[in-house]
Every structure is written in structure tokens, then in C-alpha cells.
Design a protein around this motif. Sequence first.
Motif, PDB file in Angstrom:
ATOM      1  N   GLU A  73      59.888   3.492  29.375  1.00  0.00           N
ATOM      2  CA  GLU A  73      58.570   2.903  28.627  1.00  0.00           C
ATOM      3  C   GLU A  73      57.681   2.504  29.528  1.00  0.00           C
ATOM      4  O   GLU A  73      57.763   2.021  30.616  1.00  0.00           O
ATOM      5  N   LYS A  74      56.291   2.578  29.041  1.00  0.00           N
ATOM      6  CA  LYS A  74      55.452   2.232  29.614  1.00  0.00           C
ATOM      7  C   LYS A  74      55.049   0.754  29.716  1.00  0.00           C
ATOM      8  O   LYS A  74      55.703   0.214  28.658  1.00  0.00           O
ATOM      9  N   PRO A  75      54.888   0.045  30.659  1.00  0.00           N
ATOM     10  CA  PRO A  75      54.716  -1.600  30.720  1.00  0.00           C
ATOM     11  C   PRO A  75      53.739  -1.696  29.682  1.00  0.00           C
ATOM     12  O   PRO A  75      52.735  -1.019  29.639  1.00  0.00           O
ATOM     13  N   ARG A  76      53.893  -2.801  29.184  1.00  0.00           N
ATOM     14  CA  ARG A  76      53.157  -3.588  28.216  1.00  0.00           C
ATOM     15  C   ARG A  76      51.869  -4.067  28.601  1.00  0.00           C
ATOM     16  O   ARG A  76      51.813  -4.769  29.671  1.00  0.00           O
ATOM     17  N   ARG A  77      50.606  -3.479  28.143  1.00  0.00           N
ATOM     18  CA  ARG A  77      49.310  -4.128  28.559  1.00  0.00           C
ATOM     19  C   ARG A  77      48.934  -5.157  28.182  1.00  0.00           C
ATOM     20  O   ARG A  77      49.128  -5.601  26.743  1.00  0.00           O
ATOM     21  N   ARG A 103      40.622   7.616  26.181  1.00  0.00           N
ATOM     22  CA  ARG A 103      41.187   7.817  27.677  1.00  0.00           C
ATOM     23  C   ARG A 103      39.899   7.530  28.687  1.00  0.00           C
ATOM     24  O   ARG A 103      40.352   6.895  29.727  1.00  0.00           O
ATOM     25  N   ASP A 145      39.622   3.622  28.984  1.00  0.00           N
ATOM     26  CA  ASP A 145      40.863   3.068  29.381  1.00  0.00           C
ATOM     27  C   ASP A 145      41.165   2.245  28.245  1.00  0.00           C
ATOM     28  O   ASP A 145      41.484   1.013  28.109  1.00  0.00           O
ATOM     29  N   THR A 201      43.114   1.938  23.967  1.00  0.00           N
ATOM     30  CA  THR A 201      44.142   2.578  23.260  1.00  0.00           C
ATOM     31  C   THR A 201      43.580   3.336  21.933  1.00  0.00           C
ATOM     32  O   THR A 201      42.575   3.112  21.641  1.00  0.00           O
TER      33      THR A 201
END
Length: 126
Positions: A3-7, A36, A39, A41
Motif C-alpha cells: 500500500e502507498k503511505p498515507r498522505r 497528477r 500532485d 488526489t
Amino acid sequence: MGEKPRRSRRAFTPEFKAEIVEVCRRGDRTVAQVARDFDLTETAVREWVRQADLDAGTRSDGLTSNERDELARLRRENRRLREDVDILKRSTHPPAALPWLPESKTAFFASRRPGEPVPVHGPTGT
């Protein structure tokens, strides 16, 4: 797949959001590309576009920003008023509010109806 680290949650000014919405409305890039490029979501950008459409009146499937603000204000006021009512309810029932009273006084207060005046000289009128 990991999983991506939570922003961490970021805050954006209304002016920045309006600029992003304008870039999306030009039509030369998709919402995903705009997200994108800046940067962001994709979900946030779509929500900003949706809210801008609601505020402009081109959509009617949700609340405008003014309606959201009013709803939040009314909910806060409602919560405060409920707390006030709870405090008043507790204060009109001395046995629950004053547990240190002797049993005879507790019984006396319990026998009174809310709003009924309390005699000055006690229950016997002496």
C-alpha cells in the motif's frame, strides 16, 4: 503489492481550488491528468469540480457551499441548544442534581411538580 503511505491532510485556499476547477473545465486535460500534474488526489479534484458546479447552479444533486455552511451552523446551534435543555432538565430535578440533600428534603423535592412554587416554610406551611 504494497500500500502507498498515507498522505497527510493538506489545506488549499478557495482561490487555488478555483484555479484547478478552471483548468479542468478548459477541457484540454482530464481530471486525472490535472490531479497528477498538481500532485493532488483525483477524488479531491472531482469533488472541487462537483462543488463548483453546485455553486454555479449547473448541478442540483447536492448542497451549495452556502447551504453546507448554513447546515453546519444550524447543527452547531442545535447541539448547543440540546446541551442547554439537558442542563435545564437537570436543574429542575433537585434530587438528581443535589445528591447530598438529606432524604427528607429529597422526597419533598421529588413530590413537587416542575414549575410549582416551593413554599417558603416547608411542606407543612409552618
